[in-house]
Design a protein around this motif. Structure first.
Motif, short mmCIF file in Angstrom:
data_model
loop_
_atom_site.label_atom_id
_atom_site.label_comp_id
_atom_site.label_asym_id
_atom_site.label_seq_id
_atom_site.Cartn_x
_atom_site.Cartn_y
_atom_site.Cartn_z
N LYS A 282 -25.01 3.32 -0.18
CA LYS A 282 -24.08 2.27 0.30
C LYS A 282 -22.98 1.96 -0.72
O LYS A 282 -22.79 0.80 -1.10
CB LYS A 282 -24.84 0.98 0.62
N LYS A 283 -22.24 2.98 -1.14
CA LYS A 283 -21.23 2.77 -2.17
C LYS A 283 -19.80 2.92 -1.64
O LYS A 283 -19.50 3.85 -0.88
CB LYS A 283 -21.44 3.77 -3.32
N ALA A 284 -18.94 2.00 -2.07
CA ALA A 284 -17.50 2.13 -1.79
C ALA A 284 -17.00 3.35 -2.55
O ALA A 284 -17.18 3.46 -3.76
CB ALA A 284 -16.76 0.88 -2.27
N THR A 285 -16.37 4.28 -1.81
CA THR A 285 -16.06 5.59 -2.40
C THR A 285 -14.63 6.01 -2.11
O THR A 285 -14.11 5.81 -1.01
CB THR A 285 -17.02 6.66 -1.82
N VAL A 286 -14.01 6.62 -3.14
CA VAL A 286 -12.74 7.32 -2.97
C VAL A 286 -13.06 8.81 -3.01
O VAL A 286 -13.47 9.34 -4.05
CB VAL A 286 -11.74 6.97 -4.09
N PHE A 287 -12.89 9.49 -1.88
CA PHE A 287 -13.15 10.92 -1.81
C PHE A 287 -11.90 11.71 -2.17
O PHE A 287 -10.79 11.37 -1.74
CB PHE A 287 -13.63 11.33 -0.42
#
Length: 365
Positions: A282-287
């Motif tokens: 459940k992590k906020a991610t920049v791909f």
């Protein structure tokens, strides 16, 4: 009666770790009354990682198509023919009830030969854009377990089961806390923290962009856990030395659950395994998708989350110019971080390995 299963494929951690998760689930469901043989490609990381997990593995002399140097493909047809022969020999000697393909070079010869011998096969397609080999194999496969919905455009709809992608039990069953994990990495539990991971070998574009931002992490009082991969490690270590209060550089992280637990925001490539893990934690991610992956499947993977407002995306050729602005503005936007966490969590399937194992055992005659 002991059941016998071959799991074929590998090449990267993104294929190997889900394969091991499926094998572990098979052992649990069969109560140990099962014989599992892995088949990989000689010289690839599965030849080391699979035995470490306690399983036998045979290696085929198969290689993938080299897109950057056409001349290196001269021997490819001969290696494929040799691998098909070796696959036939493995089938004769091991006599599997089912063959499972998880993607990677070794998957095609084993599934192709198994199908020609009338042995049931199951394809585990991890990406949202199916590879050519799996599209060819799908017509004779008994079951296709997919990581994403909407795969009818690649495979026969009647054979598809959307299971999600298997995630290592060390992550699905982790009890790591943020505080303990930050202490483990020698960081301050009161500061915001970013975890950067570009896959097991690192990612050149991401590493170079982070390198240029090191002073900004200290200025903005933000901490960084930076997994560089082997090729960039020494460069990163030297560059980060003056900023050691805020920046921890590691070549490779085995305890990924703690790295995830420590992070407020993650910057990552968009391989199927990474995405499955980030949904579970459940992590906020920049791909930052790797643009040269087959059929650009990493961009397709990432867009399936971006379209559901579950992640942000930066193109590989934009990361140098835009990562700093995107990352530090996200860290200041608590509402957006919470929205990304909620939406990515809704896409998690922590029991994918068990579901796939059930499907494999259904195919045992």
């Amino acid at each position: 009666m002991q059941r016998k299963v071959i799991i074929a494929g590998g090449g990267t951690g993104g294929h190997i770790f889900p394969a091991i998760a499926i094998a572990n689930a098979l052992k649990t469901q069969a109560k140990g009354d099962i014989d599992i043989l892995f088949v990989g490609a000689k010289g690839k990381m599965e030849m080391e990682k699979v035995p470490q997990a306690g399983y036998r593995i045979e290696g085929l002399e198969i290689v993938g198509f080299n897109r950057s140097n056409i001349f290196k493909n001269i021997l490819l047809p001969f290696k494929l023919i040799k691998s098909l022969g070796h696959a036939n020999r493995i089938l004769r000697e091991f006599k599997p009830d089912v063959v499972v393909g998880v993607g990677g070079f070794a998957s095609f010869p084993m599934l192709d030969r198994a199908q020609r011998h009338g042995i049931p096969t199951l394809i585990q397609e991890q990406n949202s854009f199916a590879g050519k080999a799996n599209k060819v194999l799908s017509h004779r496969a008994a079951r296709i377990c997919t990581g994403y919905d909407g795969m009818e455009k690649f495979f026969p709809a009647s054979k598809i089961l959307v299971t999600g992608n298997p995630v290592r039990s060390s992550i699905t069953q982790s009890h790591a806390t943020r505080h303990e994990s930050l202490v483990h990495f020698g960081l301050d539990a009161n500061k915001k923290t970013v975890f950067v991971v570009g896959g097991s070998l690192g990612a050149k574009s991401i590493n170079e962009a982070i390198h240029a931002l090191l002073a900004s992490f200290v200025e903005k009082d933000v901490q960084l856990i930076w997994q560089t991969g082997k090729p960039y490690f020494e460069t990163a270590k030297a560059a980060a030395a003056p900023f050691s209060s805020h920046v921890k550089v590691l070549e490779f992280i085995t305890n990924m659950d703690q790295a995830y637990a420590a992070a407020d925001v993650v910057i990552s490539r968009a391989g199927a395994l990474a995405i499955a893990e980030l949904c579970v934690v459940k992590k906020a991610t920049v791909f930052v998708p790797y643009p040269f992956a087959a059929e650009d499947h990493q961009t397709s993977n990432a867009m399936s989350l971006v379209n559901k407002k579950a992640a942000l995306l930066l193109k590989d050729n934009e990361v140098g110019a835009q990562l700093g602005t995107t990352l530090f503005s996200l860290l200041q936007n608590k509402a957006l971080i919470e929205q990304l966490e909620t939406n990515i969590a809704s896409l998690a399937n922590p029991h994918a390995d068990q579901t796939i194992a059930e499907e494999v055992l259904k195919l045992v005659r």
